[in-house]
Motif scaffolding. Sequence first.
Motif, PDB file in Angstrom:
ATOM      1  N   LYS A  12      19.131  44.833  36.558  1.00 54.45           N
ATOM      2  CA  LYS A  12      19.893  45.708  35.667  1.00 54.45           C
ATOM      3  C   LYS A  12      21.312  45.860  36.220  1.00 54.45           C
ATOM      4  O   LYS A  12      21.502  46.400  37.301  1.00 54.45           O
ATOM      5  N   LEU A  13      22.285  45.384  35.481  1.00 49.65           N
ATOM      6  CA  LEU A  13      23.675  45.551  35.893  1.00 49.65           C
ATOM      7  C   LEU A  13      24.209  46.923  35.494  1.00 49.65           C
ATOM      8  O   LEU A  13      25.109  47.447  36.129  1.00 49.65           O
ATOM      9  N   ILE A  29      21.565  37.100  37.394  1.00 43.33           N
ATOM     10  CA  ILE A  29      22.623  37.010  38.397  1.00 43.33           C
ATOM     11  C   ILE A  29      22.252  35.901  39.388  1.00 43.33           C
ATOM     12  O   ILE A  29      21.077  35.555  39.525  1.00 43.33           O
ATOM     13  N   PRO A  30      23.234  35.314  40.081  1.00 37.10           N
ATOM     14  CA  PRO A  30      22.924  34.208  40.997  1.00 37.10           C
ATOM     15  C   PRO A  30      22.199  34.661  42.250  1.00 37.10           C
ATOM     16  O   PRO A  30      22.404  35.778  42.730  1.00 37.10           O
ATOM     17  N   VAL A  31      21.333  33.800  42.749  1.00 36.18           N
ATOM     18  CA  VAL A  31      20.697  33.996  44.056  1.00 36.18           C
ATOM     19  C   VAL A  31      21.513  33.208  45.073  1.00 36.18           C
ATOM     20  O   VAL A  31      21.714  32.001  44.907  1.00 36.18           O
ATOM     21  N   GLN A  58      30.192  41.350  39.847  1.00 32.19           N
ATOM     22  CA  GLN A  58      31.488  42.017  39.884  1.00 32.19           C
ATOM     23  C   GLN A  58      32.329  41.694  38.648  1.00 32.19           C
ATOM     24  O   GLN A  58      32.813  42.594  37.960  1.00 32.19           O
ATOM     25  N   SER A  59      32.499  40.427  38.352  1.00 32.39           N
ATOM     26  CA  SER A  59      33.370  40.029  37.239  1.00 32.39           C
ATOM     27  C   SER A  59      32.655  40.062  35.894  1.00 32.39           C
ATOM     28  O   SER A  59      33.311  40.075  34.849  1.00 32.39           O
ATOM     29  N   SER A 107      32.216  31.138  39.473  1.00 31.85           N
ATOM     30  CA  SER A 107      33.055  29.943  39.530  1.00 31.85           C
ATOM     31  C   SER A 107      32.323  28.756  40.145  1.00 31.85           C
ATOM     32  O   SER A 107      32.651  27.596  39.847  1.00 31.85           O
ATOM     33  N   SER A 108      31.344  29.005  40.995  1.00 25.00           N
ATOM     34  CA  SER A 108      30.588  27.906  41.600  1.00 25.00           C
ATOM     35  C   SER A 108      29.609  27.269  40.613  1.00 25.00           C
ATOM     36  O   SER A 108      29.104  26.176  40.861  1.00 25.00           O
TER      37      SER A 108
END
Length: 439
Positions: free
Chosen positions: A199-200, A210-212, A245-246, A251-252
């Motif tokens: 949950k953001l 979200i990325p791990v 955050q963004s 970007s990766s």
Amino acid sequence: MSLVQGGVAFMAFLVRHEVWGTIDATIPDLGCGRSWGTVHRVRPRAPLTCRECQHTMVPVRSPRGLRFFRHAPRAPHCSMSGGESIDHHMLKLELAHAARAAGYHAEYEVAATDRSWRADVMATSADGTQRVALEAQLSLITPEDIKQRTNRYEQDGVGVCWFGLRPHSWVGSVPTILLNSGRDRGVWSVSAGIARMTKLDPNSSFQQWIPVEEVTLTDAVAWILTGRMRAYRPQSLAKSVLDPQSRKWPSSWVGQNSDAWDMWWTTSSHIETDIQQHNEYRERVHLTILRAESPMWAFRARTKIEDISSLEKLVLKQFNNNATRSLSDFLIRPDPKYADGLAFYGYRWNGSGTRRDIEPFVVVCPDIIGPHAQYWANDVPAAFPVHYRDRLDRVKNVWLFDLEKGIIWPVESKKSVIDTALASWKSVTPIDGSSPETQ
């Protein structure tokens, strides 16, 4: 001949020995119980040939200790004699090491019997029942072509994961892991391809991907081979992997030639969460449509209560303060003012005629339970089926009912419920002392 000629490395890890069969430069005993010294810089030369073109192969050891084979001069053109970068060969080497560390047998350049595919590294389980192709995909390829290659693996019952170093148009269209090269730091790590749900927004029940991060290549390969994580195409409205955050794609994960991923690797628990979120959304859409067509149909679909007639009789038997009144003396309907619960209104004689009560004397199954519950700030008693018992901790003035047994009873003490009921509709019948809560 140097290790690199014109920017292209001429390297192979597997060759054919005239006597010992296939030998593997990445395995300490070459896969045949022999040492590297038995083939490297020996006289006469070891009888080694290319597995594809049968040209003579030469053992080489780089200044950094990398062992491999190259074609002897004047080799004919074959897929093993060039066209792969050093990064490609190093990545294949790391993939094989990771597979072996996970307890799998790893072999390079394994081809299908009909030559429809050839795996950079084929990882095979100890019992031989599971095969996964680990592909180092560093050259350009279209999404259509890589999907076709993936389909050919799947048709033969072979799993596959494609490993790259940077985002391209094909990433995420097939099972993908992007990596940070370990040539400089010595450790290959995952930069994109693994995600989890969370949950953001703390005020929302909606979960997002979200990325791990901080996963090594060794761990990622082990998780893939052992089934700890699976390639998954999300079903819910959460179709993106977002940087916390963004709130944008990391970007990766994406670049100029790649806008989004269709699938990524995750665990079974996060897959279940996504499917549940998808099903809940579909159910809410379905209920919204039903409410527009028929509020009672929507109530039946949400609560799974089909015998509305028995429910009405049970509730009125408990709350009817005049035994001579019939169902026609009450208004019973799903009411959006009370979270779409089935509201029971009574009619009262005011000296000149009947008048409907301003508030219902009870509401059955208001939609106030679960992650998408509606707001509830009413003093009106709420009644729920008995199987809701463990989900009602935060709801006050609650009654439970069992349609099969034909009983209804208060969860709170008798006195507090009666006092509340008296204050609401001024009269209530005595509570049956044989309720399940008192037995």
